[in-house]
Structure formats: structure tokens, C-alpha cells
Design an enzyme around this catalytic site. Structure first.
Site, mmCIF file in Angstrom:
data_model
loop_
_atom_site.group_PDB
_atom_site.id
_atom_site.type_symbol
_atom_site.label_atom_id
_atom_site.label_comp_id
_atom_site.label_asym_id
_atom_site.label_seq_id
_atom_site.Cartn_x
_atom_site.Cartn_y
_atom_site.Cartn_z
ATOM 1 N N LEU A 159 0.860 -1.179 0.000
ATOM 2 C CA LEU A 159 0.000 0.000 0.000
ATOM 3 C C LEU A 159 0.896 1.228 0.000
ATOM 4 O O LEU A 159 1.970 1.217 0.604
ATOM 5 C CB LEU A 159 -0.890 0.039 1.252
ATOM 6 C CG LEU A 159 -2.039 -0.957 1.381
ATOM 7 C CD1 LEU A 159 -2.779 -0.724 2.701
ATOM 8 C CD2 LEU A 159 -2.999 -0.846 0.210
ATOM 9 N N ASP A 160 0.448 2.283 -0.659
ATOM 10 C CA ASP A 160 1.188 3.539 -0.595
ATOM 11 C C ASP A 160 1.266 4.016 0.852
ATOM 12 O O ASP A 160 0.370 3.741 1.668
ATOM 13 C CB ASP A 160 0.482 4.624 -1.423
ATOM 14 C CG ASP A 160 0.511 4.329 -2.908
ATOM 15 O OD1 ASP A 160 1.342 3.508 -3.337
ATOM 16 O OD2 ASP A 160 -0.307 4.934 -3.638
ATOM 17 N N ARG A 161 2.293 4.775 1.140
ATOM 18 C CA ARG A 161 2.456 5.321 2.487
ATOM 19 C C ARG A 161 1.256 6.167 2.886
ATOM 20 O O ARG A 161 0.838 6.164 4.056
ATOM 21 C CB ARG A 161 3.736 6.167 2.533
ATOM 22 C CG ARG A 161 4.081 6.702 3.912
ATOM 23 C CD ARG A 161 5.393 7.478 3.869
ATOM 24 N NE ARG A 161 5.796 7.920 5.186
ATOM 25 C CZ ARG A 161 6.904 8.607 5.440
ATOM 26 N NH1 ARG A 161 7.734 8.906 4.444
ATOM 27 N NH2 ARG A 161 7.208 8.976 6.668
#
Length: 333
Positions: A159-161
Site C-alpha cells: 500500500l502507498d504510504r
């Protein structure tokens, strides 16, 4: 004759363990628990302090050997393989920082499922999934500190930050291989909640657009729609309409970097709070409503385990996103 130093990775070796340079060639024997791992990932997990570019260079030049033969970065290791690692200069031998008590507690409290070799975490926004690119401590490093005796902990997907929500982590290699194979064939369910600026077109239920990654001079990574990019598909469903925004359920059918964010921008309805792909003036409006982050949340994940058991886990919407939706509904009267 001078002997060559060697050592064997014990069966209980944790893939987060660091490699200690000996000044000479080293030989690593692959245990059962690490069979099936790509050689590049195997080396990246062990050669702490060695630049990523250097690791790929020694692979390309054949300085790394497996059973005395050259291999490519995508070679998958087998039990008993002997990996020859050449002498390497370590740029930074400072050990990875220990997670503070508050971060460890936050991650522990975010565990939604822990059984049958699978972890599902409700990842907090702002926490990277792994260290790298200036980030020394991510979710996977914290989990390895929480489970120091676990022989295997690896990300199933990413997942993106800036994205919160459900993310799967494998505690068994068999689970990792099985679920990732299902991911590649589209048999894993992933559902996101996203708030888009503007009125999402009623007829736009599927977005197909090739995506290409670019790196700016500043080092920032961006993704754009481009015919030379990789094919990507996302399904969008309108859940609720507000005056100038649309709440969407999104199912990414492929797993490209920033896929949902760029597909939404491509349709003309970029996501609320997205500092990469949404215009500043639009984000200022969302900030005035109290939104201080990207409105993208991994709401649920579902997969089948190697024994056939189906696991579906939902991640509650963070309070700050729920508060924004409440405010938007109140404005609608």
C-alpha cells in the site's frame, strides 16, 4: 591454502536479519523456509547497508553465483542452493532503528487477523510498508520486531504510504506463494474506499489505461497514463454523491503503482487530499473541511489460503475520514 569463510542460514533464520561482511567471499546455504524466494530479494534482505544498485550490478556481472553458476535477478532459490556472495563494501553498518513503544503498540492494535500463516493489518496512514529511499523503518520492520521468533514475515502486497487500511502479510512461505499466485491471476479480492473531487460519470464503471512510472529530477516518483506503460484496470462504483464530490468503491484488477489515484485523475475526478495528482486549489478546499491526508482506504481484502479456507477481513474507516463524510452529509441537509 587459505580457506574461504562460509556460514549456513539456520532454519529459524529471520529474513530481517543483517549480513555481516567478513572481508572475503561468503557462501550462504538456502534453508527450506526460504525456498522459492527470488535471489534479488534474498540478497536485499541480507546485505544491509549495501546499495540496492550495487546488488543488482553484482548479479548482472555474475559476481553472485548459485551452485557455482550465474543466475538472473528473478531466479527462484531452492532448498540447499549455495549462494556465493563476493566481498562487498558496506556504506552504512548502522543497525536499523528499533521501533518505539508507541509505534509498536499502534501496529499491534492494528492487527485485524493473525492465523494460518497470514496477518492482516489495518495500516495507519503515514506508515510506509517497508524501509528504503530515506525511510529506515516501515511496517514490515516493525512486525519483525514484534514477532522476533517468527522464521518468516513478508509482505504479500503493498500500500502507498499515504493510503490506510487492510494489507496482507505472510508468516509462512507457502501462504506467500499461494496468495501472490492468486493475486497475479485475479483471484484475490481487494476493495477500497475513495473520495473523488467532482461528479464521477455514471457510465464510467471501468477504467483501462496503461500506466508508466517516471522519476522527476527531484527524485520524486510519479505515474502517468501513457501508451508505452503497463496495462491496468480498475472498477469503480458510486456509493454516494455530495455537492462537489463522489464517494467511490474501487476494485483494482491489476496492481500498478498509484493505480487508483492516476485512474481517478485520468477520468477528471482526482482523489481528495492527493498531493501528487490533485490540483493545489482543489486540495485547499478539502483542507478547509478538515481533511489533512489522502482519502484512500483499503476497506477489505479477501483470499483463499493453501488449505482452501477463505479469509475476508474488513478494515474500519479511520475516524478522520468518517468525520469528513459526516460533514459532507450534513451539508447536503
Amino acid at each position: 591454502m587459505r580457506s574461504t569463510p562460509s556460514f549456513k542460514l539456520a532454519a529459524a533464520d529471520n529474513s530481517s536479519g543483517t549480513w555481516t561482511p567478513s572481508g572475503g567471499v561468503q557462501f550462504l546455504t538456502v534453508p527450506l523456509e526460504l525456498a522459492g524466494q527470488r535471489i534479488d530479494n534474498f540478497l536485499l534482505a541480507r546485505l544491509k547497508g549495501v546499495p540496492r544498485s550495487r546488488i543488482y550490478r553484482i548479479l548482472r556481472k555474475g559476481e553472485v553465483r548459485v551452485n557455482k553458476g550465474r543466475v538472473k535477478a528473478e531466479y527462484k532459490l531452492k532448498t540447499g542452493d549455495v549462494v556465493r556472495v563476493p566481498p562487498l563494501r558496506v556504506a552504512d553498518t548502522t543497525p536499523a532503528p528499533l521501533a518505539g513503544a508507541s509505534l509498536r503498540q499502534l501496529v499491534k492494535a492494528s492487527i485485524l487477523y493473525d492465523d494460518n500463516g497470514l496477518l492482516v493489518i489495518n495500516k495507519p496512514v503515514g506508515l510506509a510498508v517497508h524501509g528504503g529511499s530515506g525511510i529506515r523503518l516501515g511496517l514490515i520492520e516493525v512486525l519483525r520486531q514484534i514477532y522476533p521468533q517468527s522464521p518468516f514475515i513478508e509482505l504479500v502486497h503493498r500500500l502507498d504510504r499515504d493510503t490506510s487500511g487492510a494489507i496482507m502479510v505472510a508468516r509462512k512461505r507457502a501462504v506467500l506463494q499461494h496468495v501472490q499466485a492468486d493475486l497475479r491471476s485475479g483471484r484475490v479480492d481487494k476493495s477500497y474506499l475513495a473520495l473523488a473531487a467532482g461528479k464521477w460519470p455514471r457510465s464510467r464503471r471501468v477504467v483501462e489505461a496503461c500506466l508508466r512510472k517516471n522519476t522527476l529530477k527531484s527524485g520524486e516518483r510519479m505515474v502517468s497514463v501513457h501508451p508505452d506503460g503497463k496495462p491496468s484496470v480498475s472498477r469503480f462504483q458510486v456509493l454516494e454523491r455530495f455537492r462537489a464530490t463522489t464517494l467511490l468503491a474501487v476494485e483494482p484488477m491489476t496492481g500498478r503503482t498509484h493505480q487508483i489515484r492516476v485512474h481517478a485523475q485520468f477520468v477528471g475526478c482526482p482523489l481528495a487530499g492527493d498531493d501528487k495528482y490533485t490540483p493545489d486549489d482543489v486540495n485547499r478546499g478539502f483542507r478547509s473541511l478538515g481533511l489533512k491526508r489522502l482519502f484512500l482506504h483499503s476497506a477489505s481484502v479477501g483470499c483463499q489460503l493453501p488449505d482452501g479456507e477463505k479469509v475476508v477481513v474488513a478494515a474500519p474507516l479511520p475516524d478522520e475520514l468518517g468525520a469528513l463524510l459526516k460533514r459532507l452529509r450534513e451539508e447536503m441537509g
